[in-house]
Design a protein around this motif. Structure first.
Motif, PDB file in Angstrom:
ATOM      1  N   PHE A  35       0.835  -1.202   0.000  1.00  0.00           N
ATOM      2  CA  PHE A  35       0.000   0.000   0.000  1.00  0.00           C
ATOM      3  C   PHE A  35       0.873   1.257   0.000  1.00  0.00           C
ATOM      4  O   PHE A  35       0.700   2.164   0.804  1.00  0.00           O
ATOM      5  CB  PHE A  35      -0.977   0.002   1.180  1.00  0.00           C
ATOM      6  N   ARG A  36       1.793   1.300  -0.943  1.00  0.00           N
ATOM      7  CA  ARG A  36       2.731   2.420  -1.073  1.00  0.00           C
ATOM      8  C   ARG A  36       2.001   3.754  -1.305  1.00  0.00           C
ATOM      9  O   ARG A  36       2.483   4.815  -0.928  1.00  0.00           O
ATOM     10  CB  ARG A  36       3.688   2.147  -2.230  1.00  0.00           C
ATOM     11  N   TRP A  37       0.834   3.690  -1.908  1.00  0.00           N
ATOM     12  CA  TRP A  37       0.067   4.898  -2.202  1.00  0.00           C
ATOM     13  C   TRP A  37      -0.298   5.674  -0.949  1.00  0.00           C
ATOM     14  O   TRP A  37      -0.522   6.885  -1.003  1.00  0.00           O
ATOM     15  CB  TRP A  37      -1.197   4.547  -2.993  1.00  0.00           C
ATOM     16  N   VAL A  38      -0.347   5.007   0.212  1.00  0.00           N
ATOM     17  CA  VAL A  38      -0.722   5.693   1.452  1.00  0.00           C
ATOM     18  C   VAL A  38       0.292   6.794   1.767  1.00  0.00           C
ATOM     19  O   VAL A  38      -0.079   7.920   2.102  1.00  0.00           O
ATOM     20  CB  VAL A  38      -0.838   4.693   2.628  1.00  0.00           C
ATOM     21  N   HIS A  39       1.577   6.467   1.643  1.00  0.00           N
ATOM     22  CA  HIS A  39       2.624   7.449   1.914  1.00  0.00           C
ATOM     23  C   HIS A  39       2.524   8.609   0.922  1.00  0.00           C
ATOM     24  O   HIS A  39       2.672   9.772   1.297  1.00  0.00           O
ATOM     25  CB  HIS A  39       3.993   6.766   1.843  1.00  0.00           C
ATOM     26  N   HIS A  40       2.247   8.312  -0.337  1.00  0.00           N
ATOM     27  CA  HIS A  40       2.130   9.359  -1.352  1.00  0.00           C
ATOM     28  C   HIS A  40       0.891  10.222  -1.117  1.00  0.00           C
ATOM     29  O   HIS A  40       0.949  11.452  -1.260  1.00  0.00           O
ATOM     30  CB  HIS A  40       2.099   8.745  -2.749  1.00  0.00           C
ATOM     31  N   ALA A  41      -0.208   9.609  -0.759  1.00  0.00           N
ATOM     32  CA  ALA A  41      -1.430  10.364  -0.469  1.00  0.00           C
ATOM     33  C   ALA A  41      -1.240  11.242   0.764  1.00  0.00           C
ATOM     34  O   ALA A  41      -1.676  12.398   0.796  1.00  0.00           O
ATOM     35  CB  ALA A  41      -2.607   9.411  -0.270  1.00  0.00           C
ATOM     36  N   LEU A  42      -0.564  10.694   1.768  1.00  0.00           N
ATOM     37  CA  LEU A  42      -0.301  11.471   2.972  1.00  0.00           C
ATOM     38  C   LEU A  42       0.640  12.633   2.658  1.00  0.00           C
ATOM     39  O   LEU A  42       0.452  13.744   3.168  1.00  0.00           O
ATOM     40  CB  LEU A  42       0.289  10.570   4.066  1.00  0.00           C
ATOM     41  N   PHE A  43       1.636  12.413   1.798  1.00  0.00           N
ATOM     42  CA  PHE A  43       2.528  13.516   1.415  1.00  0.00           C
ATOM     43  C   PHE A  43       1.752  14.609   0.683  1.00  0.00           C
ATOM     44  O   PHE A  43       1.995  15.805   0.902  1.00  0.00           O
ATOM     45  CB  PHE A  43       3.691  13.028   0.543  1.00  0.00           C
TER      46      PHE A  43
END
Length: 107
Positions: A35-43
């Protein structure tokens, strides 16, 4: 003036959450590959909240406003530096420094 600080505090909390997640991933405590997208969405949320806090800060004359400009500059550079490298960590730590300085300046 207290209401003008709320976007700043929200931006700071979001940044600290993302910073902590980055540390946990870097030290392999958490694996975010599925779920790498979580870090990108949070950024993305961190960047938008910092920009909103800077705007509110300048419109209200809040003391933290000038400290958020270098934070935004560092955030703009961050996606161009590969994750897991010393450069990525240095940019994130630089942002942490300016968030801390702005926080203590508001006290």
């Amino acid at each position: 003036m207290a209401l003008a600080a709320l976007p700043f505090y929200a931006a700071t909390v979001l940044f600290l959450l993302n910073f902590a997640l980055g540390l946990l991933v870097q030290f392999r405590v958490v694996d975010t590959k599925p779920f790498r997208w979580v870090h990108h969405a949070l950024f993305f949320a961190v960047f938008v909240s910092a920009a909103a806090a800077a705007l509110v800060g300048f419109l209200s004359g809040a003391p933290y406003r000038w400290f958020l400009l270098p934070v935004l500059a560092l955030f703009i550079m961050l996606p161009y530096v590969r994750a897991g490298t010393p450069g990525h960590a240095a940019l994130a730590c630089g942002a942490l420094f300016f968030y801390a300085a702005s926080f203590f300046h508001t006290l």
